[in-house]
Design a protein around this motif. Structure first.
Motif, mmCIF file in Angstrom:
data_model
loop_
_atom_site.group_PDB
_atom_site.id
_atom_site.type_symbol
_atom_site.label_atom_id
_atom_site.label_comp_id
_atom_site.label_asym_id
_atom_site.label_seq_id
_atom_site.Cartn_x
_atom_site.Cartn_y
_atom_site.Cartn_z
ATOM 1 N N ARG A 81 0.828 -1.211 0.000
ATOM 2 C CA ARG A 81 0.000 0.000 0.000
ATOM 3 C C ARG A 81 0.861 1.258 0.000
ATOM 4 N NH1 ARG A 81 -5.354 -0.869 3.747
ATOM 5 N NH2 ARG A 81 -6.114 -2.741 2.702
ATOM 6 N N LEU A 82 1.916 1.232 0.789
ATOM 7 C CA LEU A 82 2.801 2.397 0.808
ATOM 8 C C LEU A 82 3.507 2.548 -0.531
ATOM 9 C CD1 LEU A 82 4.311 2.037 4.387
ATOM 10 C CD2 LEU A 82 2.734 3.789 3.607
ATOM 11 N N GLY A 83 3.943 1.425 -1.100
ATOM 12 C CA GLY A 83 4.647 1.499 -2.373
ATOM 13 C C GLY A 83 3.759 1.925 -3.521
ATOM 14 N N MET A 84 2.442 1.571 -3.445
ATOM 15 C CA MET A 84 1.533 1.908 -4.530
ATOM 16 C C MET A 84 0.818 3.240 -4.322
ATOM 17 S SD MET A 84 1.573 -0.352 -6.926
ATOM 18 C CE MET A 84 0.066 0.082 -7.778
ATOM 19 N N ALA A 85 1.147 3.927 -3.233
ATOM 20 C CA ALA A 85 0.457 5.183 -2.935
ATOM 21 C C ALA A 85 0.735 6.234 -4.003
ATOM 22 C CB ALA A 85 0.901 5.702 -1.570
ATOM 23 N N MET A 86 -0.236 7.112 -4.177
ATOM 24 C CA MET A 86 -0.037 8.211 -5.115
ATOM 25 C C MET A 86 1.036 9.146 -4.589
ATOM 26 S SD MET A 86 -3.971 9.042 -6.172
ATOM 27 C CE MET A 86 -3.470 10.234 -7.399
ATOM 28 N N ALA A 87 1.819 9.687 -5.493
ATOM 29 C CA ALA A 87 2.950 10.510 -5.079
ATOM 30 C C ALA A 87 2.938 11.843 -5.810
ATOM 31 C CB ALA A 87 4.258 9.774 -5.361
ATOM 32 N N THR A 88 3.550 12.805 -5.191
ATOM 33 C CA THR A 88 3.782 14.086 -5.855
ATOM 34 C C THR A 88 5.255 14.174 -6.226
ATOM 35 O OG1 THR A 88 4.197 15.138 -3.710
ATOM 36 C CG2 THR A 88 1.949 15.232 -4.575
ATOM 37 N N THR A 131 -4.564 4.208 -21.037
ATOM 38 C CA THR A 131 -4.665 5.070 -22.210
ATOM 39 C C THR A 131 -4.663 6.545 -21.832
ATOM 40 O OG1 THR A 131 -7.083 4.896 -22.093
ATOM 41 C CG2 THR A 131 -5.937 3.331 -23.524
ATOM 42 N N GLY A 132 -5.119 6.872 -20.609
ATOM 43 C CA GLY A 132 -5.148 8.260 -20.185
ATOM 44 C C GLY A 132 -4.244 8.553 -19.009
ATOM 45 N N GLY A 133 -3.337 7.643 -18.713
ATOM 46 C CA GLY A 133 -2.442 7.803 -17.575
ATOM 47 C C GLY A 133 -2.621 6.658 -16.591
ATOM 48 N N GLY A 134 -1.674 6.528 -15.678
ATOM 49 C CA GLY A 134 -1.730 5.462 -14.695
ATOM 50 C C GLY A 134 -1.269 4.142 -15.275
ATOM 51 N N SER A 135 -1.277 3.123 -14.434
ATOM 52 C CA SER A 135 -0.807 1.806 -14.866
ATOM 53 C C SER A 135 -1.431 0.732 -13.986
ATOM 54 C CB SER A 135 0.717 1.727 -14.782
ATOM 55 O OG SER A 135 1.157 1.913 -13.434
ATOM 56 N N ALA A 136 -1.262 -0.517 -14.406
ATOM 57 C CA ALA A 136 -1.736 -1.664 -13.630
ATOM 58 C C ALA A 136 -0.688 -2.766 -13.685
ATOM 59 C CB ALA A 136 -3.062 -2.180 -14.175
ATOM 60 N N VAL A 137 -0.506 -3.434 -12.554
ATOM 61 C CA VAL A 137 0.358 -4.608 -12.466
ATOM 62 C C VAL A 137 -0.526 -5.775 -12.051
ATOM 63 C CG1 VAL A 137 2.311 -5.693 -11.303
ATOM 64 C CG2 VAL A 137 2.389 -3.251 -11.865
ATOM 65 N N THR A 170 -3.454 -1.206 -9.169
ATOM 66 C CA THR A 170 -3.458 -0.045 -10.056
ATOM 67 C C THR A 170 -2.766 1.126 -9.384
ATOM 68 O OG1 THR A 170 -5.599 0.747 -9.236
ATOM 69 C CG2 THR A 170 -5.634 -0.770 -11.116
ATOM 70 N N GLN A 171 -2.243 2.022 -10.192
ATOM 71 C CA GLN A 171 -1.564 3.199 -9.664
ATOM 72 C C GLN A 171 -1.800 4.398 -10.576
ATOM 73 O OE1 GLN A 171 2.694 2.879 -9.276
ATOM 74 N NE2 GLN A 171 2.834 4.650 -7.935
ATOM 75 N N ASP A 172 -2.169 5.508 -9.940
ATOM 76 C CA ASP A 172 -2.244 6.814 -10.609
ATOM 77 C C ASP A 172 -3.221 6.874 -11.776
ATOM 78 O OD1 ASP A 172 -0.365 7.721 -8.824
ATOM 79 O OD2 ASP A 172 1.336 7.398 -10.168
ATOM 80 N N LEU A 173 -4.306 6.077 -11.744
ATOM 81 C CA LEU A 173 -5.340 6.267 -12.758
ATOM 82 C C LEU A 173 -5.984 7.640 -12.556
ATOM 83 C CD1 LEU A 173 -7.097 2.770 -12.779
ATOM 84 C CD2 LEU A 173 -5.354 3.634 -14.342
ATOM 85 N N PRO A 174 -6.415 8.294 -13.614
ATOM 86 C CA PRO A 174 -7.003 9.636 -13.467
ATOM 87 C C PRO A 174 -8.181 9.614 -12.494
ATOM 88 C CG PRO A 174 -6.582 9.139 -15.777
ATOM 89 C CD PRO A 174 -6.335 7.873 -15.024
ATOM 90 N N PRO A 175 -8.319 10.638 -11.652
ATOM 91 C CA PRO A 175 -9.445 10.684 -10.705
ATOM 92 C C PRO A 175 -10.766 10.795 -11.441
ATOM 93 C CG PRO A 175 -8.237 12.770 -10.723
ATOM 94 C CD PRO A 175 -7.422 11.809 -11.522
ATOM 95 N N LEU A 176 -11.815 10.207 -10.830
ATOM 96 C CA LEU A 176 -13.152 10.229 -11.412
ATOM 97 C C LEU A 176 -14.084 11.075 -10.542
ATOM 98 C CD1 LEU A 176 -13.511 6.430 -12.292
ATOM 99 C CD2 LEU A 176 -12.843 8.299 -13.830
#
Length: 233
Positions: free
Chosen positions: A49-56, A143-149, A163-169
């Motif tokens: 969870r820490l590793g997959m957290a959104m980052a700035t 396709t619009g950003g983010g990724s999945a493993v 998933t990581q950094d998918l665009p917010p909805l």
């Protein structure tokens, strides 16, 4: 190595900070110790969870400064003292070690937003998938950003989807995960944030994972083009 000593290796095992002999001994121990199995699962979930957290994005000069300091700083091994401590005490310290390592990575590569994560209710299943002898790790960008493993185990019939950094909805929509095969698309769950973890059953006919944008409550079948497609080669 005594049984009491093996109990203290949970955190080091998760961080891969054990010798080959210790790893082999602890792996055998896990088969007969549900308590250590739960602790390994909890530590791995925390680290994931820490590793997959959104980052700035950090200051662009930070990485170069850190690397420069590393080359100029002598690496002195820690002093070791003999100390008797209970297995529970060691586990508490080890939990701090897991969090500390992840936090250090966050300092180097960006801040952490824990609130953006989606909980996986089955951390033990995460361990089962990741440690499976046939575990296969696959990655795809959105396709619009983010990724999945996606980590799959055909032997155990499970998939771990992160998933990581998918665009917010907006509040009316969520990401829905699909496991797709010859029988069509089967829903694997909802992600209400752009970063999250799901452990799901993997049907024998599944050949890809897709993620679409759906209403908050989900849809019986995909209604929009996939924002991420992961072939399960």
């Amino acid at each position: 190595m005594t049984t009491a000593e093996v109990h203290t290796l949970t955190g080091a095992y998760v961080l891969d900070a054990v010798t080959d002999l210790e790893r082999a001994a602890f792996t055998r121990h896990l088969a007969d110790c549900p308590t250590c199995g739960r602790e390994v699962a909890e530590f791995r979930e925390t680290a994931a969870r820490l590793g997959m957290a959104m980052a700035t994005a950090p200051d662009t000069r930070l990485r170069s400064r850190v690397l420069t300091e590393i080359t100029a700083t002598r690496q002195i091994p820690p002093s070791v003292t003999t100390e008797t401590r209970s297995p529970r005490s060691w586990r508490t310290r080890t939990f701090g070690l897991v969090a500390g390592v992840a936090a250090a990575a966050a300092v180097l590569f960006g801040g952490i937003s824990i609130g953006s994560l989606q909980s996986d209710p089955a951390p033990t299943a995460q361990v089962a998938v990741s440690d499976a002898p046939d575990a296969n790790v696959l990655r795809a960008d959105g396709t619009g950003g983010g990724s999945a493993v996606v980590t799959i185990s055909r032997q155990r019939g499970q998939a771990l989807i992160a998933t990581q950094d998918l665009p917010p909805l907006d509040a009316g929509h969520s990401y829905q995960v699909w496991v797709i095969g010859s029988r069509g698309a089967q829903s694997a769950g909802l992600l209400h944030a752009g970063s999250g973890i799901l452990t799901v059953p993997l049907p024998a006919d599944a050949d890809r994972v897709g993620i679409t944008t759906e209403p908050t409550a989900g849809s019986p079948q995909p209604t929009t083009p996939a924002v991420i497609r992961v072939p399960l080669a």
